[in-house]
Structures are given as structure tokens and as C-alpha cells.
Write an enzyme that holds these catalytic residues in place. Sequence first.
Site, PDB file in Angstrom:
ATOM      1  N   HIS A  62       6.970   0.978   5.898  1.00  0.00           N
ATOM      2  CA  HIS A  62       7.304   1.523   4.581  1.00  0.00           C
ATOM      3  C   HIS A  62       6.008   1.877   3.865  1.00  0.00           C
ATOM      4  O   HIS A  62       5.264   0.994   3.453  1.00  0.00           O
ATOM      5  CB  HIS A  62       8.109   0.488   3.779  1.00  0.00           C
ATOM      6  N   ARG A  64       5.917   3.592   1.106  1.00  0.00           N
ATOM      7  CA  ARG A  64       6.222   3.545  -0.341  1.00  0.00           C
ATOM      8  C   ARG A  64       5.833   4.824  -1.079  1.00  0.00           C
ATOM      9  O   ARG A  64       5.740   4.807  -2.309  1.00  0.00           O
ATOM     10  CB  ARG A  64       5.557   2.349  -1.022  1.00  0.00           C
ATOM     11  N   HIS A 179      19.548   0.463  11.108  1.00  0.00           N
ATOM     12  CA  HIS A 179      19.446  -0.818  10.387  1.00  0.00           C
ATOM     13  C   HIS A 179      20.855  -1.402  10.376  1.00  0.00           C
ATOM     14  O   HIS A 179      21.709  -0.954   9.612  1.00  0.00           O
ATOM     15  CB  HIS A 179      18.929  -0.552   8.973  1.00  0.00           C
ATOM     16  N   ASP A 305       8.204  -3.713  10.350  1.00  0.00           N
ATOM     17  CA  ASP A 305       8.968  -3.599   9.105  1.00  0.00           C
ATOM     18  C   ASP A 305       8.059  -3.921   7.921  1.00  0.00           C
ATOM     19  O   ASP A 305       8.435  -4.645   6.987  1.00  0.00           O
ATOM     20  CB  ASP A 305      10.218  -4.484   9.118  1.00  0.00           C
ATOM     21  N   HIS A 309       5.461  -5.282  -1.428  1.00  0.00           N
ATOM     22  CA  HIS A 309       6.013  -5.437  -2.779  1.00  0.00           C
ATOM     23  C   HIS A 309       4.927  -6.015  -3.680  1.00  0.00           C
ATOM     24  O   HIS A 309       4.095  -6.805  -3.218  1.00  0.00           O
ATOM     25  CB  HIS A 309       7.218  -6.379  -2.782  1.00  0.00           C
TER      26      HIS A 309
HETATM   27 ZN   LIG Z   1      15.668  -2.109   7.725  1.00  0.00          ZN
END
Ligand SMILES: [Zn+2]
Length: 422
Positions: A62, A64, A179, A305, A309
Amino acid sequence: MHQEYCLAGARLVDPLLSRDEIGDLAIRDGKIVAAEALSDAAIRLDLRGKVVAPGFLDLHVHLREPGQTHKEDIVTATRAAAAGGFTTVLAMPNTAPAIDSPEAFREFNSRLPGRAVIEVLQSVALTLGRKGEQVTDIKALKAAGVTTLTDDGSTPQDEKIMRKAMLLAKSCNLPVIDHCEDLSLSKPGVMHAGKISQKLGLPGQPRLAEERIVERDIRLCRETGCRIHLQHLSSGGSVQLLRQARKEGLPVSGEVTPHHLFLTDQAIEKFGTNAKMAPPLREETDRQMLIEALCDGTICAIATDHAPHAPDEKAQSMLQAPFGIIGLEAVVPLCLTLLYHQGLISLPELIARFSSGPRAVLGLPPATLTPGATANLTILDPDHEYLLDTAKFHSKSLNCPWQGIPCKGSVQGVFYQGQCLL
Ligand SMILES: [Zn+2]
């Protein structure tokens, strides 16, 4: 003009060719070349005791960007990826807004030049806004150069929509990355449903929430012929379903994250929200089955993954805090320490789970150390002993439970298209 290099005296591990030997590797004009092709200007790097492998690929990152750059961005994420040993990452499309159209895909790609230090492949949503209601224009996405589809963060809950998406993906020869989470079973759970969730009085997610979608989508794969890849498997039951499907010859693959390999739901008591992820950490039996499946090749890829955050977001309660932890700069040291040095997997097999395994999922040409190949390389020091220090990470966010873990094995850096990022 690219710099020329001779990587001297390294252990060269190329799982594709079953090659594992001490030797020199020559790099010129961004490619691996025969040693004779180097000029006198070549820089000679003494890599005795180090391992040179084909560049690693992380199937699950991710970045972001766009929309959540207070957590991470293309610059910090790709620097973290390079430091973690990766030369390619597959970026998830659950950004703000979601990347769900050819225009959004092109706009994202326009952000990469001059900012991404390694290769970034951007996956695109299966359904508009990832709402699971309306399938995206998959033909137009294919024409725009999209190679992978996923609604990661969730999956279409309506089987009719997933079936339609898989039929279209199949007709465009695109894999669907999945997912697996049945929201009717997982909500409002914040951790695995078991003894620990009962003890803590927190709502749990049963294994069935994952297994039902794994079972559903293997069935749809059988019917539609669409290639599917199951993300971040967490439950032993899912592993059994994947193993069966592969025995049957279905085009199904699976990945596992370092946190599901090395932690169980007990970690919640110690690390709180830094052990809150989706799918949740489960129990020791699940963990053992994931390790077994990774080592025997049923699971072909380790993916992080990587889910950054901000501190104030993770400082909320277990009920409020977002799901996910970072992993790019921890995964390779953890796997060298807890899999390879524990004697659970050989070094070539472990390297395959980071290189040829994930590349096959995306149908990419195999990474290799053969002359003529692009010089995308990962350099490891397999015997380096130290304590993992998240303060040294390049990622913008530090949410993870890995601080201070004793490690044996480190990433020295990568070569990307012949450029040294050590
Ligand atoms: Zn996921």
C-alpha cells in the site's frame, strides 16, 4: 552511460536455473553480461560471504498515494522497498479515491518518474470505487496496460458480480487478486475469534469469514477458467482448499505475509493495535500450516501487505484503530532468521518465494542471473547478526511489532536496472 560493476566472489543463487555457486557477476548498460564484456572502468565490489539473487517482488504493498500521503508516498515506500530487498512492488488500488479507471491508472503512473526508485506495478480495482456493485471497464483497463485486478481491502460480496468480473478478466487474460473476506461473518470483528478475543472481550472474526470466500472463488475459478491469486492467507482451512485446488490443476495461487508466518493472536496482548490486521492473526495450528504450505510450494509467494498508518491512527483503541502493519523492511530479515536459519527452507527455495514465485503470479518474464537479463538484483548478507531497528526504516510510518527482534540475515541493498542502491 551506466556504471559498470563486477560483483566479485558472491554466492549466486538463481532458483529458476537451480544455480547456486560462488562466482562473479558482471553488470553493464543495465544488464547482466559476460565478465569479458566489462571495461577497465568497472567498479569491483567484494561480495564474498554475500548472496546475489534475482530482484525480489512484493505482490502486496500500500503506497497510500493518492490521498493518504500522511501515511506513506511513492518516494518513501519505494525507498523502503529497495532497502528491504525489492526491485518491484505491486501497489494496491484501495487509495483515496480508489484507482478504478484507465484515467486514474494513467494519472498514477504519471507520478512515478523521478520519484519511484524501483519498479512499481499498479493494480486496478475490480469494481467501481471498490464498492462491489459494478464491474470496472476491464477491456478498457487491459487496453490501457493494466496487468492485475483486485478490490483489495475487500472483495465483491455478491457472487454474481465476482463471477462477471472473473469472466471478463479471463477474456482479457488478466489475473484476479483476491482479498478473501465474507463481511457478513467478519464484521464487526477486530481480531481472530478464539480464546484470546473472549478473554479480552473483543469482537472476533471466525476463520470461516476467509474460508467461505476462498471456497467460493475456487469454485468460480473452476467454472470461468480465470486465474486467481489468494492474498494474505491466514487460516489452515484456506491452505487445505488451496492445496486441493492446485492438485486439481486449477490456476490458483496463494501468498502469505510475515505476520501470519511469525505471529499468532497472542501478539494482540503484547502489541495491541500493532498486531491488528486483516485478516487477523490466528492460532498456532494455522501458523504451522502456513509455514508447511510455504515450504512445500503450495504457497508460492511471501508478500508483506505493507500497510502504513500514522501514529495517532494506531494509538486509538483496538475497536477504532485501522487494520494493518508495515513490512517492507522487516520481511527478508525475519524470513532468513525464522525460516532459513531454523532449517525450515533452503536459501534457493526462500529466494524463489520472493522472486520466481510472485513473478509467475503476474505472468511476468522470470527473473534470472543469466547474461542478457536486466540487472535487477537483491544482495543479502545471510549471516549478519543484529537487532532489527525500526528507527532506521525509510517508511513514513513505523506501525509494526518488529522493533528489537534479534535477526540473522540482512539485506545489503539492490541493483535496479544496473543502478546500485546499496
Ligand atoms: Zn487485503
